[in-house]
Design a protein around this motif. Structure first.
Motif, PDB file in Angstrom:
ATOM      1  N   CYS A 111     -23.763 -12.126  18.401  1.00 45.45           N
ATOM      2  CA  CYS A 111     -23.655 -11.307  19.615  1.00 45.45           C
ATOM      3  C   CYS A 111     -24.917 -10.477  19.837  1.00 45.45           C
ATOM      4  O   CYS A 111     -25.416 -10.364  20.964  1.00 45.45           O
ATOM      5  N   MET A 146     -20.304  -9.513  25.150  1.00 43.79           N
ATOM      6  CA  MET A 146     -20.853  -9.329  23.803  1.00 43.79           C
ATOM      7  C   MET A 146     -20.420  -7.978  23.215  1.00 43.79           C
ATOM      8  O   MET A 146     -20.097  -7.885  22.024  1.00 43.79           O
ATOM      9  N   THR A 152     -15.557 -19.399  18.748  1.00 39.09           N
ATOM     10  CA  THR A 152     -16.465 -18.304  19.107  1.00 39.09           C
ATOM     11  C   THR A 152     -17.828 -18.460  18.448  1.00 39.09           C
ATOM     12  O   THR A 152     -18.870 -18.357  19.121  1.00 39.09           O
ATOM     13  N   LEU A 168     -21.300 -19.151  20.632  1.00 36.11           N
ATOM     14  CA  LEU A 168     -22.346 -18.118  20.659  1.00 36.11           C
ATOM     15  C   LEU A 168     -23.721 -18.706  20.372  1.00 36.11           C
ATOM     16  O   LEU A 168     -24.736 -18.197  20.869  1.00 36.11           O
ATOM     17  N   THR A 218     -20.601 -13.259  13.200  1.00 42.82           N
ATOM     18  CA  THR A 218     -20.291 -13.206  14.632  1.00 42.82           C
ATOM     19  C   THR A 218     -20.997 -12.030  15.294  1.00 42.82           C
ATOM     20  O   THR A 218     -21.530 -12.152  16.406  1.00 42.82           O
ATOM     21  N   LYS A 219     -21.015 -10.895  14.617  1.00 40.65           N
ATOM     22  CA  LYS A 219     -21.751  -9.742  15.150  1.00 40.65           C
ATOM     23  C   LYS A 219     -23.233 -10.071  15.298  1.00 40.65           C
ATOM     24  O   LYS A 219     -23.867  -9.698  16.286  1.00 40.65           O
TER      25      LYS A 219
END
Length: 532
Positions: free
Chosen positions: A444, A428, A399, A403, A440-441
């Motif tokens: 996104c 997202m 992931t 991204l 990761t946030k």
């Protein structure tokens, strides 16, 4: 040692009476039982127990040690698994020459070895480490390989009289997996210069003075070419192993051996039907590409189509080297467009789904650097790359790395409509609602920020339908600084559009029709996704 058994002596005592002649009725017998040691057999001294000799069929023909993980090859021989892997990697051929094309675990032999160890109280063997196996193979090659005088002179000349000295290599592919740590934040930090999206898309430029080769070839180059062009496969393999070893550790040799003629020969060898030739030839090219001055030269030699063939149908080890080579070459801006035009994107998209772990890592890195060029982003859209990347995010496969590629796609007006049409906004938001890392946030939010860049009405409609405001508010309150900043900017875009709509009641928009239209509408311009 003989055990002495007690001898039972039976003594019968008869007492006869005068008036009774019957042996049965008038005779009284008394039985006495005595125990004694037999003196017929002399006492023997104890002898120490000797360890049994290991059966020869339990020993690996390469290492000579008891096998812990035996495998059987097509030729019928059994070897230690680590020794076979190291032999294939380094191009070593044992005697007698086996066929390593098919490897099957020899469970029957393994069970026999363990039973034998248990029977004789022998410690069971431990599996051999790959690094130790490679060290063993190197030592065997040093003993068995006869190095010609010309090869010795070549290696010594490269070390003693280098043409160019560099302080360091451009990158080290031995540490490629370190680009992907537990979070995408570290990946972003390691390549922050590139993530600013200001890379100059220059595909062609005039060659510098360091790229111009002299017309006259050196004796060292001629010696290498003679070996590489030999009719003997074993001699070609020997030359490749030697070049691979010297280019791995010596910077100057990577410059001296990266000539047009040598690259041309390597281009034909990487598609060889011989596994060891194919693997070692691609490994040599990886070593040569470590020098920045060699990257453009290798691509301009016309080798990219051959690399694409290896990615599609080469052996696994060659594919791993090839993916790392394309990643190394993609670091140079002048190579990015050429790799995309010559078909490098399609096999990379395929391998990030089905390749080995190392192949997926390097393919993802290569796609990230290649997607910095606008023409490659357009090609990725045509190849269905947007949908492939979003599906990988939904499945939780690599992931953080995927991204980063989507950030490049979202920042471009040519690929942004495809990302919106494929459900990028919903994907997202779905990731933001899960328990994921802060990095990761942040990735996104960066994708959402790219999609909202032109303030398109379609993005607004999709964002409202997915309730993106709620998730962005959470990031703005509790996220990290960069994530907070981007979330704030996306919220400002959405709020500005809401205020514009409120102040202009005559411009009412049918959001349901807009969401189903499949087009990206903007106040400033309308980009039709059919151009893809």
């Amino acid at each position: 040692m003989e055990i002495q058994r007690p001898v039972i002596k039976l003594m019968v005592l008869h007492s006869q009476h005068n008036n009774n002649n019957s042996p049965l009725s008038n005779t009284k017998s008394k039985w006495r039982i005595s125990f004694s040691r037999s003196s017929s057999s002399p006492t023997k001294t104890e002898t120490p127990v000797t360890k049994p000799e290991i059966p020869s069929e339990f020993l690996c023909p390469i290492s000579g040690s008891l096998m812990a993980d035996p495998i059987i090859v097509s030729s019928g021989h059994s070897y230690e698994r680590a020794c076979v892997i190291a032999s294939k990697t380094l191009g070593f051929t044992p005697t007698p020459p086996p066929d390593f094309s098919t490897i099957i675990p020899n469970l029957a032999l393994k069970s026999a070895i363990l039973n034998w160890c248990h029977r004789w109280s022998f410690p069971p063997p431990q599996p051999l480490d790959i690094a130790a196996a490679e060290k063993l193979i190197f030592s065997l090659m040093a003993k068995t390989r006869k190095v010609s005088v010309s090869e010795k002179e070549l290696i010594q000349a490269i070390k003693d009289k280098p043409l160019v000295r560099l302080d360091h290599a451009a990158t080290e592919l031995d540490r490629r997996p370190n680009y992907f740590n537990s979070s995408s934040d570290e990946s972003v930090a390691s390549s922050s210069r590139v993530l600013q999206l200001t890379t100059r898309p220059s595909c062609f430029s005039s060659p510098s003075s360091t790229e111009i080769e002299p017309n006259s070839s050196s004796p060292e180059e001629d010696a290498v070419l003679i070996k590489l062009n030999s009719n003997s496969i074993s001699e070609t393999e020997e030359a490749l192993v030697s070049i691979r070893g010297v280019t791995k550790v010596d910077e100057a040799s990577r410059i001296n051996l990266c000539t047009t003629r040598i690259i041309s020969v390597l281009k034909s060898l990487i598609v060889s039907r011989y596994t060891t030739v194919q693997v070692n030839a691609t490994a040599v090219l990886v070593n040569l590409s470590l020098e920045k001055t060699n990257k453009v030269k290798i691509v301009r030699s016309g080798i990219v189509p051959s690399l694409v063939d290896v990615l599609k149908s080469g052996v696994l080890e060659a594919q791993e080297h090839c993916a790392g080579l394309i990643f190394s070459l993609s670091l140079e801006d002048e190579n990015k467009t050429a790799i995309g035009v010559l078909g490098g994107l399609e096999p990379l998209l395929h391998l990030i789904k089905v390749g080995s772990e190392l192949i997926r890592h390097d393919s993802c890195l290569a796609l990230y650097h290649l997607s910095l060029i606008q023409s490659n982003r357009r090609k990725l859209v045509k190849l269905g790359g947007v949908q492939i990347l979003l599906n990988m995010v939904r499945l939780g496969e690599m992931t953080n790395r995927v991204l980063l590629i989507l950030c490049n796609m979202a920042s471009c007006s040519l690929s942004r409509p495809a990302l919106l049409d494929s459900g990028g906004v919903e994907c997202m938001v779905w990731v933001l609602r899960r328990e994921v890392s802060e990095s990761t946030k942040e990735s996104c939010v960066a994708v959402l920020y790219g999609l909202s860049y032109d303030g398109g009405l379609r993005f607004k409609g999709l964002a409202m339908a997915a309730n993106v405001v709620e998730e962005l508010v959470k990031v703005e309150r509790c996220g990290r600084e960069r994530a907070k900043l981007k979330a704030k900017r996306v919220l400002e875009v959405l709020r500005a559009q809401m205020e514009d709509d409120a102040s202009s009641p005559e411009n009412e928009i049918d959001w349901e029709e807009l969401l189903n239209s499949g087009e990206s509408v903007s106040r400033s311009r309308c980009v039709n996704s059919s151009e893809f």
